[in-house]
Scaffold this motif. Structure first.
Motif, PDB file in Angstrom:
ATOM      1  N   HIS A 105       1.924  -7.719  -0.188  1.00  0.00           N
ATOM      2  CA  HIS A 105       0.590  -8.825  -0.191  1.00  0.00           C
ATOM      3  C   HIS A 105       0.862 -10.144  -0.551  1.00  0.00           C
ATOM      4  N   ASP A 108       3.151 -11.955   1.909  1.00  0.00           N
ATOM      5  CA  ASP A 108       2.563 -12.256   3.201  1.00  0.00           C
ATOM      6  C   ASP A 108       1.136 -13.374   3.056  1.00  0.00           C
ATOM      7  N   GLY A 112       3.781 -16.644   2.598  1.00  0.00           N
ATOM      8  CA  GLY A 112       3.692 -17.192   4.074  1.00  0.00           C
ATOM      9  C   GLY A 112       2.925 -18.574   4.180  1.00  0.00           C
ATOM     10  N   SER A 128      -3.345  -6.243   9.492  1.00  0.00           N
ATOM     11  CA  SER A 128      -1.988  -6.209   8.934  1.00  0.00           C
ATOM     12  C   SER A 128      -2.145  -4.827   8.242  1.00  0.00           C
ATOM     13  N   ILE A 214       0.238 -16.696  12.378  1.00  0.00           N
ATOM     14  CA  ILE A 214       1.142 -15.512  12.186  1.00  0.00           C
ATOM     15  C   ILE A 214       2.097 -15.282  13.359  1.00  0.00           C
ATOM     16  N   ARG A 219       6.361 -12.644  10.655  1.00  0.00           N
ATOM     17  CA  ARG A 219       5.924 -11.505  10.052  1.00  0.00           C
ATOM     18  C   ARG A 219       7.608 -10.757   9.629  1.00  0.00           C
ATOM     19  N   LEU A 222       8.753 -12.584   6.623  1.00  0.00           N
ATOM     20  CA  LEU A 222       8.135 -12.195   5.217  1.00  0.00           C
ATOM     21  C   LEU A 222       8.447 -10.866   4.748  1.00  0.00           C
TER      22      LEU A 222
END
Length: 556
Positions: A105, A108, A112, A128, A214, A219, A222
């Motif tokens: 978490h 992300d 991110g 997600s 994203i 993705r 990360l």
């Protein structure tokens, strides 16, 4: 008080924990707002997270997380025994599991946002968790429970020693249950809503991720970072355990010091181990409500041999010992780390509570000079015969309130309730001879307060209230006495019996105050103009000498 490493570490642990808790509360409040709608939750999240997303806020949060995390690893390394209470074990296990649960978490969202220029929204996060990887939804659900439980354990054992905490606990419990419940409800409700929308509209997932910038590449990148963080956490967690093993192996080659318990058991002290850790490692139960953090003082011990080999208390221990007025031989088992053989005597039972830790130290049973004062209300039987029970209780409560207030302002310690009188001690702190002078001040204050009470209640009293006061100074056994859960600080012995006899003699001599010769001498009174009397005391060969007084004399 100087800032020692142990005190600094304790302060940093508390400050970093409270900082992280504040961030968690902001996050949970935003989750709870999802129950209204996703846009409302998004607005709440933006407002609540705004301070944390600034450069200063991010720095504070990252520093707090690093300090709290490294402190946990250091606490594992510095432990010489892994035996601990259940709440300590749960707090440690839950704390160490948090990085594994929140890594995905955190990476992300914040990583991110900083590294891949993504813009995390609730919708993209829910996609997600609930659409692409439903297992992550379970992970997030578990993380909320684990983080909150870990925080509640820490807050509870920080505040439970505060005198106001038992009163506030009924108010805090609903909050502790309501906030995570609402957060989980908002998370699950909107998660199911997003999943239904994704099933209805195949393009919903792509639109949500595009809004947050994203991509497939970001993705996967990360995810790789998150798994690297997890692996690093596992290695760092194993490091203090490995170094503890190496340290123990090296130490066993030398002859270590020992701690001899009052039960006769002798325990080998591991390198740098505290007495508390040593006793627990050898299966000897010992109290430590705060988990060995020098807060509760329930682990206090009397060092009967080897005290000279121990360094003086550091700031953290000294502050705790000062709070309970401990004697020099009293130390905290969680804070002393023997380098030579010592012998200790536990001063509280192994099942002592936080309330027991608040009891005064240095009063576990010792023979010492003390001033005892007995106060008795004259004619209480006739008062009870002519009044209703409620009136009698009201009158007695007023009387005792005035008498105990007189004790408080003159340094006396209320010891026992004797029906229509009380027993008190003077000289528990500091110079014992000073207690005799303070007891005389206390007697003067009692008589003044009694006059005032008689004046206030003159319309209700057929005749003024009268008291008899006896004061004696000598050696007595002083300590905490009574059942384990309701002990009082009192005194026993010939001095107490003699003082009770002196108080009863006020009836024979028709005076409000009788002071023994020893108490008069200790208080420095000039009694040349007063008559010295003698009286026998039951069970005592020698007679007691005393002065029967109509007023309280002033010290010379």
């Amino acid at each position: 008080m100087p800032l020692t490493p142990s005190l600094l570490r304790a302060n940093l642990r508390l400050a970093s924990g409270l900082t992280l808790l504040t961030f968690v509360i902001c996050h949970f409040m935003a989750h709870a707002c999802l129950l209204i709608s996703i846009p409302f939750g998004e607005a709440a999240l933006t407002a609540l997270m705004a301070p944390w997303k600034t450069l200063a806020g991010t720095a504070v949060l990252a520093t707090a997380a690093a300090v709290h995390y490294l402190n946990a690893l250091w606490s594992i390394y510095r432990r010489r025994s892994l035996r601990m209470s259940q709440w300590e074990l749960w707090q440690l296990v839950l704390g160490l599991s948090i990085p594994l649960l929140v890594a995905l978490h955190v990476v992300d969202t914040r990583i991110g946002e900083l590294a891949f220029d993504t813009t995390p929204y609730y919708v993209s996060a829910l996609v997600s968790w609930w659409v692409r990887q439903p297992l992550f939804a379970v992970l997030q659900f578990t993380a909320i429970l684990v983080v909150w439980t870990h925080a509640c354990i820490g807050v509870h054992f920080w505040l439970r020693l505060k005198p106001w905490f038992p009163t506030a606990l009924p108010l805090l419990r609903p909050v502790a249950l309501l906030l995570p419940t609402l957060a989980l409800a908002g998370f699950v409700t909107t998660g199911n809503q997003v999943r239904r929308e994704a099933d209805r509209n195949p393009e919903f997932t792509q639109i949500a991720e595009a809004d947050s910038n994203i991509s497939e590449a970001s993705r996967h990148a990360l995810a790789d970072i998150a798994f690297a963080v997890m692996a690093g956490h596992i290695l760092l967690t194993l490091l203090p355990f490995a170094t503890r093993g190496m340290r123990g192996a090296l130490y066993r080659r030398r002859r270590p010091p020992t701690v001899t318990h009052a039960s006769g058991r002798r325990c080998v002290v591991q390198p740098g181990a505290s007495v508390l850790e040593t006793l627990r490692d050898n299966g000897i139960p010992h109290a430590a409500v705060c988990g060995g953090r020098a807060r509760c003082t329930t682990c206090r011990v009397l060092v009967t041999r080897g005290l000279e080999h121990l360094p003086p208390p550091d700031a953290l221990e000294a502050k705790a010992l000062m709070r309970i007025h401990a004697s020099p031989e009293t130390r905290l088992a969680c804070q002393i780390h023997p380098v030579a053989d010592i012998t200790v005597l536990p001063l509280l039972s192994a099942d002592a509570s936080a309330a027991d830790g608040a009891a005064r130290g240095g009063l576990e049973g010792s023979e010492r000079l003390i001033t005892v004062i007995f106060v008795d209300l004259r004619g209480s039987t006739s008062i009870s015969e002519t009044r209703m029970p409620y009136d009698v209780l009201f009158l007695l409560n007023r009387f005792f309130r005035e008498m105990t207030s007189a004790l408080e302002v003159t340094g006396g310690h209320y010891s026992q309730f004797t029906g229509d009188g009380l027993m008190a001690l003077y000289g528990l702190d500091g110079d014992s001879t000073r207690g005799a002078a303070d007891a005389l001040r206390g007697a003067r204050e009692m008589l003044l307060r009694l006059d005032r009470l008689n004046h206030e209640m003159s319309a209700e009293l057929p005749q003024p209230l009268r008291i008899g006061i006896g004061i004696h100074f000598n050696e007595a056994i002083v300590g905490a006495m009574g059942p384990p859960n309701s002990q009082i600080i009192s005194a026993i012995g010939d001095t107490v019996n003699t003082c009770a006899r002196l108080e009863s003699l006020t009836k024979d001599y028709n005076c409000p105050l009788i002071v023994s010769r020893q108490a008069a001498d200790a208080a420095g009174l000039d009694m040349n103009l007063e008559t010295l009397h003698e009286a026998a005391v039951k069970g005592r060969a020698a007679k007691v000498q005393f002065y029967a007084l109509q007023r309280v004399p002033e010290p010379a």
